[in-house]
Design a protein around this motif. Structure first.
Motif, PDB file in Angstrom:
ATOM      1  N   MET A 360     -45.984   4.460  35.598  1.00 28.51           N
ATOM      2  CA  MET A 360     -46.318   4.158  34.212  1.00 28.51           C
ATOM      3  C   MET A 360     -45.677   2.831  33.807  1.00 28.51           C
ATOM      4  SD  MET A 360     -45.932   7.825  32.206  1.00 28.51           S
ATOM      5  CE  MET A 360     -44.246   8.171  32.708  1.00 28.51           C
ATOM      6  N   THR A 361     -46.211   2.251  32.735  1.00 29.42           N
ATOM      7  CA  THR A 361     -45.607   1.051  32.163  1.00 29.42           C
ATOM      8  C   THR A 361     -44.817   1.437  30.922  1.00 29.42           C
ATOM      9  OG1 THR A 361     -47.480   0.568  30.709  1.00 29.42           O
ATOM     10  CG2 THR A 361     -47.587  -0.312  32.960  1.00 29.42           C
ATOM     11  N   TRP A 362     -43.933   0.548  30.489  1.00 30.86           N
ATOM     12  CA  TRP A 362     -43.153   0.828  29.293  1.00 30.86           C
ATOM     13  C   TRP A 362     -44.036   0.950  28.059  1.00 30.86           C
ATOM     14  CZ3 TRP A 362     -38.864   2.987  30.044  1.00 30.86           C
ATOM     15  CH2 TRP A 362     -37.986   2.608  31.053  1.00 30.86           C
ATOM     16  N   SER A 363     -45.084   0.147  27.990  1.00 31.66           N
ATOM     17  CA  SER A 363     -45.972   0.244  26.825  1.00 31.66           C
ATOM     18  C   SER A 363     -46.682   1.596  26.785  1.00 31.66           C
ATOM     19  CB  SER A 363     -46.990  -0.894  26.834  1.00 31.66           C
ATOM     20  OG  SER A 363     -47.828  -0.822  27.981  1.00 31.66           O
ATOM     21  N   GLN A 364     -47.036   2.117  27.953  1.00 26.50           N
ATOM     22  CA  GLN A 364     -47.659   3.441  28.001  1.00 26.50           C
ATOM     23  C   GLN A 364     -46.663   4.520  27.566  1.00 26.50           C
ATOM     24  OE1 GLN A 364     -48.863   3.431  32.115  1.00 26.50           O
ATOM     25  NE2 GLN A 364     -50.958   2.737  31.652  1.00 26.50           N
ATOM     26  N   MET A 365     -45.436   4.401  28.034  1.00 29.00           N
ATOM     27  CA  MET A 365     -44.430   5.394  27.664  1.00 29.00           C
ATOM     28  C   MET A 365     -44.091   5.326  26.180  1.00 29.00           C
ATOM     29  SD  MET A 365     -41.860   5.670  30.934  1.00 29.00           S
ATOM     30  CE  MET A 365     -42.000   4.021  31.603  1.00 29.00           C
ATOM     31  N   LYS A 366     -44.169   4.132  25.609  1.00 30.30           N
ATOM     32  CA  LYS A 366     -43.959   4.005  24.164  1.00 30.30           C
ATOM     33  C   LYS A 366     -45.036   4.775  23.406  1.00 30.30           C
ATOM     34  CE  LYS A 366     -42.356   2.036  20.298  1.00 30.30           C
ATOM     35  NZ  LYS A 366     -43.237   2.604  19.285  1.00 30.30           N
ATOM     36  N   LYS A 367     -46.277   4.679  23.851  1.00 31.47           N
ATOM     37  CA  LYS A 367     -47.372   5.429  23.218  1.00 31.47           C
ATOM     38  C   LYS A 367     -47.140   6.936  23.354  1.00 31.47           C
ATOM     39  CE  LYS A 367     -50.841   1.834  24.091  1.00 31.47           C
ATOM     40  NZ  LYS A 367     -52.067   1.494  24.863  1.00 31.47           N
ATOM     41  N   MET A 368     -46.682   7.363  24.522  1.00 39.69           N
ATOM     42  CA  MET A 368     -46.421   8.786  24.735  1.00 39.69           C
ATOM     43  C   MET A 368     -45.299   9.282  23.823  1.00 39.69           C
ATOM     44  SD  MET A 368     -46.675   8.748  28.904  1.00 39.69           S
ATOM     45  CE  MET A 368     -46.071  10.412  29.152  1.00 39.69           C
ATOM     46  N   ALA A 369     -44.236   8.483  23.723  1.00 40.74           N
ATOM     47  CA  ALA A 369     -43.118   8.862  22.850  1.00 40.74           C
ATOM     48  C   ALA A 369     -43.573   8.954  21.406  1.00 40.74           C
ATOM     49  CB  ALA A 369     -41.978   7.859  22.987  1.00 40.74           C
ATOM     50  N   ASP A 370     -44.443   8.052  20.997  1.00 39.17           N
ATOM     51  CA  ASP A 370     -44.962   8.071  19.620  1.00 39.17           C
ATOM     52  C   ASP A 370     -45.776   9.327  19.344  1.00 39.17           C
ATOM     53  OD1 ASP A 370     -43.768   5.639  19.139  1.00 39.17           O
ATOM     54  OD2 ASP A 370     -45.599   4.456  19.404  1.00 39.17           O
ATOM     55  N   LYS A 371     -46.336   9.918  20.393  1.00 37.29           N
ATOM     56  CA  LYS A 371     -47.134  11.140  20.238  1.00 37.29           C
ATOM     57  C   LYS A 371     -46.298  12.414  20.398  1.00 37.29           C
ATOM     58  CE  LYS A 371     -51.570   9.155  21.686  1.00 37.29           C
ATOM     59  NZ  LYS A 371     -52.689   9.242  22.677  1.00 37.29           N
ATOM     60  N   GLY A 372     -44.992  12.275  20.598  1.00 39.13           N
ATOM     61  CA  GLY A 372     -44.116  13.442  20.656  1.00 39.13           C
ATOM     62  C   GLY A 372     -43.664  13.864  22.032  1.00 39.13           C
ATOM     63  N   HIS A 373     -44.124  13.177  23.070  1.00 41.92           N
ATOM     64  CA  HIS A 373     -43.610  13.472  24.407  1.00 41.92           C
ATOM     65  C   HIS A 373     -42.188  12.943  24.520  1.00 41.92           C
ATOM     66  CE1 HIS A 373     -47.507  14.767  25.971  1.00 41.92           C
ATOM     67  NE2 HIS A 373     -48.052  13.720  25.372  1.00 41.92           N
ATOM     68  N   GLU A 374     -41.407  13.563  25.387  1.00 44.96           N
ATOM     69  CA  GLU A 374     -40.031  13.120  25.607  1.00 44.96           C
ATOM     70  C   GLU A 374     -39.971  12.225  26.838  1.00 44.96           C
ATOM     71  OE1 GLU A 374     -35.516  14.890  26.444  1.00 44.96           O
ATOM     72  OE2 GLU A 374     -37.260  16.223  26.567  1.00 44.96           O
ATOM     73  N   ILE A 375     -39.498  11.004  26.641  1.00 44.13           N
ATOM     74  CA  ILE A 375     -39.256  10.096  27.754  1.00 44.13           C
ATOM     75  C   ILE A 375     -37.746  10.053  27.943  1.00 44.13           C
ATOM     76  CG2 ILE A 375     -39.617   7.791  28.697  1.00 44.13           C
ATOM     77  CD1 ILE A 375     -42.214   9.315  28.024  1.00 44.13           C
ATOM     78  N   SER A 376     -37.280  10.532  29.096  1.00 38.41           N
ATOM     79  CA  SER A 376     -35.830  10.664  29.259  1.00 38.41           C
ATOM     80  C   SER A 376     -35.387  10.199  30.639  1.00 38.41           C
ATOM     81  CB  SER A 376     -35.388  12.108  28.997  1.00 38.41           C
ATOM     82  OG  SER A 376     -34.006  12.156  28.741  1.00 38.41           O
ATOM     83  N   SER A 377     -34.093  10.279  30.870  1.00 39.51           N
ATOM     84  CA  SER A 377     -33.463   9.596  31.997  1.00 39.51           C
ATOM     85  C   SER A 377     -33.423  10.421  33.276  1.00 39.51           C
ATOM     86  CB  SER A 377     -32.045   9.183  31.616  1.00 39.51           C
ATOM     87  OG  SER A 377     -31.413   8.542  32.715  1.00 39.51           O
ATOM     88  N   HIS A 378     -33.786   9.743  34.362  1.00 29.22           N
ATOM     89  CA  HIS A 378     -33.689  10.285  35.712  1.00 29.22           C
ATOM     90  C   HIS A 378     -32.775   9.386  36.547  1.00 29.22           C
ATOM     91  CE1 HIS A 378     -34.816  12.993  38.824  1.00 29.22           C
ATOM     92  NE2 HIS A 378     -35.820  12.319  39.364  1.00 29.22           N
ATOM     93  N   GLY A 379     -31.931   8.623  35.823  1.00 30.63           N
ATOM     94  CA  GLY A 379     -31.053   7.663  36.487  1.00 30.63           C
ATOM     95  C   GLY A 379     -31.742   6.315  36.657  1.00 30.63           C
ATOM     96  N   TRP A 380     -30.960   5.255  36.655  1.00 25.66           N
ATOM     97  CA  TRP A 380     -31.526   3.910  36.760  1.00 25.66           C
ATOM     98  C   TRP A 380     -32.236   3.693  38.098  1.00 25.66           C
ATOM     99  CZ3 TRP A 380     -33.386  -0.210  34.704  1.00 25.66           C
ATOM    100  CH2 TRP A 380     -33.436  -1.419  35.390  1.00 25.66           C
ATOM    101  N   ALA A 381     -31.606   4.133  39.207  1.00 26.01           N
ATOM    102  CA  ALA A 381     -32.163   3.822  40.526  1.00 26.01           C
ATOM    103  C   ALA A 381     -32.363   5.060  41.390  1.00 26.01           C
ATOM    104  CB  ALA A 381     -31.257   2.823  41.252  1.00 26.01           C
ATOM    105  N   HIS A 382     -32.409   6.245  40.772  1.00 27.12           N
ATOM    106  CA  HIS A 382     -32.630   7.500  41.498  1.00 27.12           C
ATOM    107  C   HIS A 382     -31.585   7.702  42.595  1.00 27.12           C
ATOM    108  CE1 HIS A 382     -34.801  10.859  43.436  1.00 27.12           C
ATOM    109  NE2 HIS A 382     -35.470  10.956  42.299  1.00 27.12           N
ATOM    110  N   ARG A 383     -30.315   7.445  42.265  1.00 27.25           N
ATOM    111  CA  ARG A 383     -29.234   7.597  43.237  1.00 27.25           C
ATOM    112  C   ARG A 383     -28.602   8.982  43.120  1.00 27.25           C
ATOM    113  NH1 ARG A 383     -25.278   2.545  42.869  1.00 27.25           N
ATOM    114  NH2 ARG A 383     -24.687   3.321  44.948  1.00 27.25           N
TER     115      ARG A 383
END
Length: 595
Positions: A360-383
């Motif tokens: 996904m792109t950040w702009s897409q995730m911004k749209k998802m967050a605006d619709k009530g989806h939760e965009i959250s952390s899985h770590g910066w580099a999946h370490r």
């Protein structure tokens, strides 16, 4: 025998049957732990309301509660009227003295306590700092030892033997039967040298006691409430890993209730509660039991899940694949659902780390967050966070939080461990200033079938728990479905059960569950109904989820509810009324009009 005598005998038998049917189970509580459950506060410092029950008005060593009967560190099943005393020495009390007193005021009938305590004892064995007796539930060790009373080293077997004796000698003979309502516990100081094992050790003790009671009685005690307190941070034996282990158990077990004692006072020995903290914990334990058992008499309770649903489910998706935006989010939105999407900032920003899988792109995730989806952390580099230095761990989590906030406008307050790798130390770090982290989940992906997902739903409804799914790819990527239709059908199946299942984001459900477990309510009768004063010690800037209140009464015609100056919306159903309230919002006034 003539007809009249026969009718009279039948009538008498029927009357006896009705009386027996009306008798309810007697309340029973089981209590265990080490010195802070045994008691190290002088009875001279008992609360005044308990001192009034004493016969000895100088040292307050002798007296009797009216209704509470206790069998303490006994293996003969015999009960005596309760009055605070230590295991060895009279004249000492702890938190449960307050709990039992408050239970008396509400129950106004006999109830029973089976208590087994020994100071300075650990769960972990061997432990050279303990007394050579252990609470361990390790099955191999238990097979080689017996209870302390039988010249062995197992305190857990001493405890269960004491419970068994109480059942056989007394409880099983009570008219109307009995019900073990809760398991009360405070312990952990003597496990300070084995803090990394405390999560598994305590979890095993809880499971052992529940399983033992189920086998002994034939009743299902798999959901027996477990009420316990944490260790004050000023305690010389305090370990962050033990604190994290306790919190993790409370987060994962829907029937475990942890009372935060982190800021409470201790005696000069920096180990034992003083009179203020003992009374505080006793009142908190009582309030928790009141919430679980609904002792207030008004029918008021706080629903375990939003809208008093039977269970909850959170759909979570790892790694930020492009189809999470193009396929998953639209499908969930059509059903009225919102999901949680765990992303790695570096993978989104740099295509060289995407391993050929579109993200996904950040702009897409911004749209998802605006619709009530939760965009959250899985770590910066999946370490793997268990292999990072403190500085690396700080960057892995907090840098990713910042990047997500900058791109979506919503600061992430949850976390998902890359590769599900975690330990008590990393959990303690990740949980700081967050609502929760994903420590339990079940995979919904390449190995899923329609049949096993149906079984999962049935188990979820039966256990009344919170199910957290873990999905990566739908049509491509790690663990993707061979038949994506399985996933879409699963979503639709959950939709058909929406009257019983709350579908919420991980953040929403985690916040609700923690608030529901932590909130206590002072309920008082009023001329027109009753009032409720909710009390919640969590951070009100983090925990913002409204709670659902339930008034469990049939025949309610109308209910008017106000919290402060705000009129709350009430939903009246066949056997209850529901309304949502702010747990930080102050006093609630409830007016009930019955038919």
């Amino acid at each position: 025998m003539n007809k009249k005598n026969s009718l009279f005998i039948i009538f008498c038998l029927f009357f006896v049957f009705l009386v027996s049917a009306q008798k309810k189970n007697t309340h029973v509580f089981i209590t265990a732990g080490q010195s802070n459950t045994d008691g190290r506060v002088s009875n001279k410092l008992l609360p005044e309301y308990i001192k009034k029950l004493a016969i000895d008005t100088v040292y307050f060593k002798d007296g009797a509660y009216k209704y509470c009967k206790i069998s303490q560190n006994r293996n003969d099943g015999h009960f005596i009227p309760y009055f605070p005393k230590g295991r060895i020495s009279e004249g000492f009390w702890t938190y449960d003295a307050v709990t039992y007193y408050l239970l008396e005021q509400v129950l106004q009938e006999n109830f029973y306590v089976v208590k087994y305590v020994v100071g300075g004892t650990s769960i972990q064995y061997p432990n050279d700092t303990a007394k050579g007796r252990y609470w361990s539930a390790n099955t191999e060790w238990l097979e080689k030892t017996v209870s302390f009373e039988k010249k062995g080293k197992s305190l857990l077997l001493s405890f269960t033997d004491a419970i068994d004796a109480a059942i056989d000698s007394t409880l099983s003979k009570l008219e109307g039967g009995y019900q073990i309502d809760a398991f009360l516990w405070h312990q952990g100081e003597s496990d300070d040298r084995y803090a990394g094992k405390y999560y598994d050790n305590l979890k095993a003790v809880i499971a052992y006691v529940r399983n033992h009671l189920t086998e002994k009685t034939g009743k299902d005690y798999s959901k027996l409430p477990f009420v316990f307190g944490s260790i004050p941070e000023s305690n010389r034996h305090y370990k962050p890993e033990i604190d994290a282990a306790m919190k993790r158990i409370a987060n994962e077990d829907p029937n475990a209730y942890l009372i935060d004692m982190s800021a409470q006072e201790l005696q000069k020995d920096r180990t034992h509660f003083n009179e203020k903290s003992a009374e505080y914990l006793g009142k908190k334990v009582y309030k928790t039991l009141d919430k679980i058992l609904i002792l207030n008499g008004s029918g008021f309770r706080v629903a375990r899940y939003k809208d008093d649903k039977a269970c909850a489910i959170s759909f979570t998706f790892d790694d930020g694949l492009a189809e999470h935006y193009s396929l998953v989010a639209p499908a969930m939105e059509k059903l009225g659902f919102r999901g949680t999407f765990w992303v790695n900032g570096r993978t989104i920003a740099d295509t060289t780390y995407q391993r050929g899988f579109a993200r996904m792109t950040w702009s897409q995730m911004k749209k998802m967050a605006d619709k009530g989806h939760e965009i959250s952390s899985h770590g910066w580099a999946h370490r793997n966070v268990t292999k990072l230095s403190p500085e690396e761990l700080h960057h892995e989590l907090e840098h990713n939080d910042t990047v997500i906030f900058q791109n979506t406008g919503v600061f992430p307050r949850t976390f998902c461990y890359p590769g599900n790798a975690k330990n008590n130390e990393t959990i303690a770090f990740a949980e700081k200033n967050r609502i929760g982290t994903r420590t339990l989940q079940f995979s919904v992906g390449g190995k899923s079938t329609r049949e096993n997902l149906d079984r999962r739903l049935a188990d979820l409804l039966g256990n009344k728990g919170w199910g957290v799914t873990m999905t990566h790819g739908i049509t491509y990527g790690y663990d993707h479905f061979s038949d994506a239709g399985i996933f879409w059908e699963y979503l639709k199946k959950v939709k058909t059960l929406e009257d019983r299942i709350w579908v919420g984001t991980f953040r929403e459900v985690a916040a609700y569950v923690k608030e529901q477990k932590a909130v206590t309510c002072d309920v008082a009768k009023t001329d027109k109904g009753f009032s409720v004063v909710p009390r919640l010690a969590l951070d009100k800037n983090l925990f913002t989820e409204p709670l659902t209140a339930v008034i469990g009464r049939k025949g309610i015609k109308k209910v008017a509810v106000r919290q402060g100056k705000k009129k709350l919306k009430v939903r009246i159903l066949q056997d209850k009324a529901l309304f949502d309230f702010d747990p930080f919002g102050g006093k609630i006034d409830v007016e009930v009009i019955n038919k």
